[in-house]
Design a protein around this motif. Structure first.
Motif, PDB file in Angstrom:
ATOM      1  N   TYR A   1      -2.284  -3.237  -2.384  1.00  0.00           N
ATOM      2  CA  TYR A   1      -0.934  -3.612  -2.827  1.00  0.00           C
ATOM      3  C   TYR A   1      -0.211  -4.400  -1.733  1.00  0.00           C
ATOM      4  CZ  TYR A   1       3.855  -2.953  -4.509  1.00  0.00           C
ATOM      5  OH  TYR A   1       5.141  -3.150  -4.917  1.00  0.00           O
ATOM      6  N   LEU A   2      -0.349  -3.968  -0.480  1.00  0.00           N
ATOM      7  CA  LEU A   2       0.304  -4.653   0.633  1.00  0.00           C
ATOM      8  C   LEU A   2      -0.392  -5.957   1.002  1.00  0.00           C
ATOM      9  CD1 LEU A   2       0.875  -1.614   3.022  1.00  0.00           C
ATOM     10  CD2 LEU A   2       2.600  -2.789   1.661  1.00  0.00           C
ATOM     11  N   TYR A   3      -1.685  -5.980   0.869  1.00  0.00           N
ATOM     12  CA  TYR A   3      -2.501  -7.061   1.402  1.00  0.00           C
ATOM     13  C   TYR A   3      -2.685  -8.230   0.431  1.00  0.00           C
ATOM     14  CZ  TYR A   3      -6.537  -9.352   3.502  1.00  0.00           C
ATOM     15  OH  TYR A   3      -7.385 -10.272   4.038  1.00  0.00           O
TER      16      TYR A   3
ATOM     17  N   TYR B   1      -8.515  -1.065   8.671  1.00  0.00           N
ATOM     18  CA  TYR B   1      -7.532  -0.579   9.641  1.00  0.00           C
ATOM     19  C   TYR B   1      -6.267  -0.098   8.921  1.00  0.00           C
ATOM     20  CZ  TYR B   1      -3.894  -0.670  13.193  1.00  0.00           C
ATOM     21  OH  TYR B   1      -2.839  -0.341  13.986  1.00  0.00           O
ATOM     22  N   ILE B   2      -5.762  -0.923   8.013  1.00  0.00           N
ATOM     23  CA  ILE B   2      -4.545  -0.573   7.284  1.00  0.00           C
ATOM     24  C   ILE B   2      -4.770   0.681   6.441  1.00  0.00           C
ATOM     25  CG2 ILE B   2      -2.955  -1.317   5.461  1.00  0.00           C
ATOM     26  CD1 ILE B   2      -3.387  -4.213   6.505  1.00  0.00           C
ATOM     27  N   ALA B   3      -5.887   0.744   5.727  1.00  0.00           N
ATOM     28  CA  ALA B   3      -6.183   1.900   4.869  1.00  0.00           C
ATOM     29  C   ALA B   3      -6.300   3.176   5.694  1.00  0.00           C
ATOM     30  CB  ALA B   3      -7.459   1.664   4.068  1.00  0.00           C
ATOM     31  N   ASN B   4      -6.936   3.105   6.855  1.00  0.00           N
ATOM     32  CA  ASN B   4      -7.067   4.289   7.711  1.00  0.00           C
ATOM     33  C   ASN B   4      -5.708   4.780   8.196  1.00  0.00           C
ATOM     34  OD1 ASN B   4      -9.848   4.299   7.475  1.00  0.00           O
ATOM     35  ND2 ASN B   4     -10.200   3.263   9.416  1.00  0.00           N
TER      36      ASN B   4
ATOM     37  N   ILE C   1      14.156  -4.018   1.058  1.00  0.00           N
ATOM     38  CA  ILE C   1      14.358  -3.930  -0.386  1.00  0.00           C
ATOM     39  C   ILE C   1      13.055  -3.444  -1.008  1.00  0.00           C
ATOM     40  CG2 ILE C   1      14.873  -5.224  -2.485  1.00  0.00           C
ATOM     41  CD1 ILE C   1      16.381  -7.226  -0.621  1.00  0.00           C
ATOM     42  N   PRO C   2      13.052  -2.255  -1.604  1.00  0.00           N
ATOM     43  CA  PRO C   2      11.824  -1.759  -2.232  1.00  0.00           C
ATOM     44  C   PRO C   2      11.314  -2.743  -3.281  1.00  0.00           C
ATOM     45  CG  PRO C   2      13.456  -0.020  -2.118  1.00  0.00           C
ATOM     46  CD  PRO C   2      14.141  -1.288  -1.727  1.00  0.00           C
ATOM     47  N   GLU C   3      10.046  -3.035  -3.218  1.00  0.00           N
ATOM     48  CA  GLU C   3       9.415  -3.959  -4.148  1.00  0.00           C
ATOM     49  C   GLU C   3       8.348  -3.185  -4.904  1.00  0.00           C
ATOM     50  OE1 GLU C   3       6.397  -7.606  -3.592  1.00  0.00           O
ATOM     51  OE2 GLU C   3       8.287  -7.797  -2.514  1.00  0.00           O
ATOM     52  N   LEU C   4       8.444  -3.200  -6.203  1.00  0.00           N
ATOM     53  CA  LEU C   4       7.521  -2.429  -7.020  1.00  0.00           C
ATOM     54  C   LEU C   4       6.804  -3.325  -8.012  1.00  0.00           C
ATOM     55  CD1 LEU C   4       9.921   0.520  -7.848  1.00  0.00           C
ATOM     56  CD2 LEU C   4       8.091   0.529  -6.157  1.00  0.00           C
ATOM     57  N   GLU C   5       5.625  -2.901  -8.385  1.00  0.00           N
ATOM     58  CA  GLU C   5       4.876  -3.540  -9.446  1.00  0.00           C
ATOM     59  C   GLU C   5       4.432  -2.453 -10.393  1.00  0.00           C
ATOM     60  OE1 GLU C   5       1.512  -5.837  -8.274  1.00  0.00           O
ATOM     61  OE2 GLU C   5       2.592  -6.833  -6.682  1.00  0.00           O
TER      62      GLU C   5
ATOM     63  N   ASN D   1      -6.341   3.207  -0.338  1.00  0.00           N
ATOM     64  CA  ASN D   1      -6.934   1.934  -0.768  1.00  0.00           C
ATOM     65  C   ASN D   1      -5.998   1.171  -1.688  1.00  0.00           C
ATOM     66  OD1 ASN D   1      -9.669   1.349   0.261  1.00  0.00           O
ATOM     67  ND2 ASN D   1     -10.048   3.431  -0.435  1.00  0.00           N
ATOM     68  N   THR D   2      -5.347   1.875  -2.594  1.00  0.00           N
ATOM     69  CA  THR D   2      -4.409   1.229  -3.511  1.00  0.00           C
ATOM     70  C   THR D   2      -3.230   0.629  -2.756  1.00  0.00           C
ATOM     71  OG1 THR D   2      -5.020   2.762  -5.276  1.00  0.00           O
ATOM     72  CG2 THR D   2      -2.914   1.620  -5.515  1.00  0.00           C
ATOM     73  N   ILE D   3      -2.653   1.399  -1.840  1.00  0.00           N
ATOM     74  CA  ILE D   3      -1.512   0.902  -1.058  1.00  0.00           C
ATOM     75  C   ILE D   3      -1.933  -0.285  -0.195  1.00  0.00           C
ATOM     76  CG2 ILE D   3       0.133   1.473   0.780  1.00  0.00           C
ATOM     77  CD1 ILE D   3       0.138   4.356  -0.402  1.00  0.00           C
ATOM     78  N   THR D   4      -3.113  -0.205   0.421  1.00  0.00           N
ATOM     79  CA  THR D   4      -3.604  -1.317   1.238  1.00  0.00           C
ATOM     80  C   THR D   4      -3.743  -2.580   0.409  1.00  0.00           C
ATOM     81  OG1 THR D   4      -4.783   0.175   2.719  1.00  0.00           O
ATOM     82  CG2 THR D   4      -5.516  -2.124   2.679  1.00  0.00           C
TER      83      THR D   4
END
Length: 97
Positions: free
Chosen positions: A26-28, A50-53, A88-92, A21-24
């Motif tokens: 973060y991406l979305y 869909y993305i989270a699954n 390029i890795p993007e971080l927050e 959920n966090t990654i989704t």
């Protein structure tokens, strides 16, 4: 013979749920996916689910260190047609200054 099949796990892992959920989000959130969904009236929740699954599935096999399955996924989805150069890795996050 190998057959590509999609499966859904019945048992849930709290850490995988939190991470996927966090990654989704973060991406979305605040990105082109959110803007595309609004522009074309696509259901935000369906896309995010869909993305989270999919992310949860990757996390499960990564945590299980299932090298064979990781290798199968890389072979199937890492193609020259979809290859992105210069990733390029993007971080927050919070940093100490």
């Amino acid at each position: 013979m190998k057959v590509w099949k999609k499966v859904h796990l019945k048992e849930q892992d709290k850490n995988i749920n939190i991470l996927s959920n966090t990654i989704t989000n973060y991406l979305y959130t605040n990105g082109p996916l959110e803007q595309l969904c609004m522009k074309y009236h696509v259901n935000h929740q369906e896309i995010k689910k869909y993305i989270a699954n999919r992310i949860a599935g990757i996390l499960v096999i990564y945590i299980a260190n299932d090298q064979r399955r990781i290798h199968d996924i890389v072979n199937r989805y890492y193609t020259k047609e979809t290859f992105l150069s210069h990733i390029i890795p993007e971080l927050e996050g919070y940093i100490d200054q």
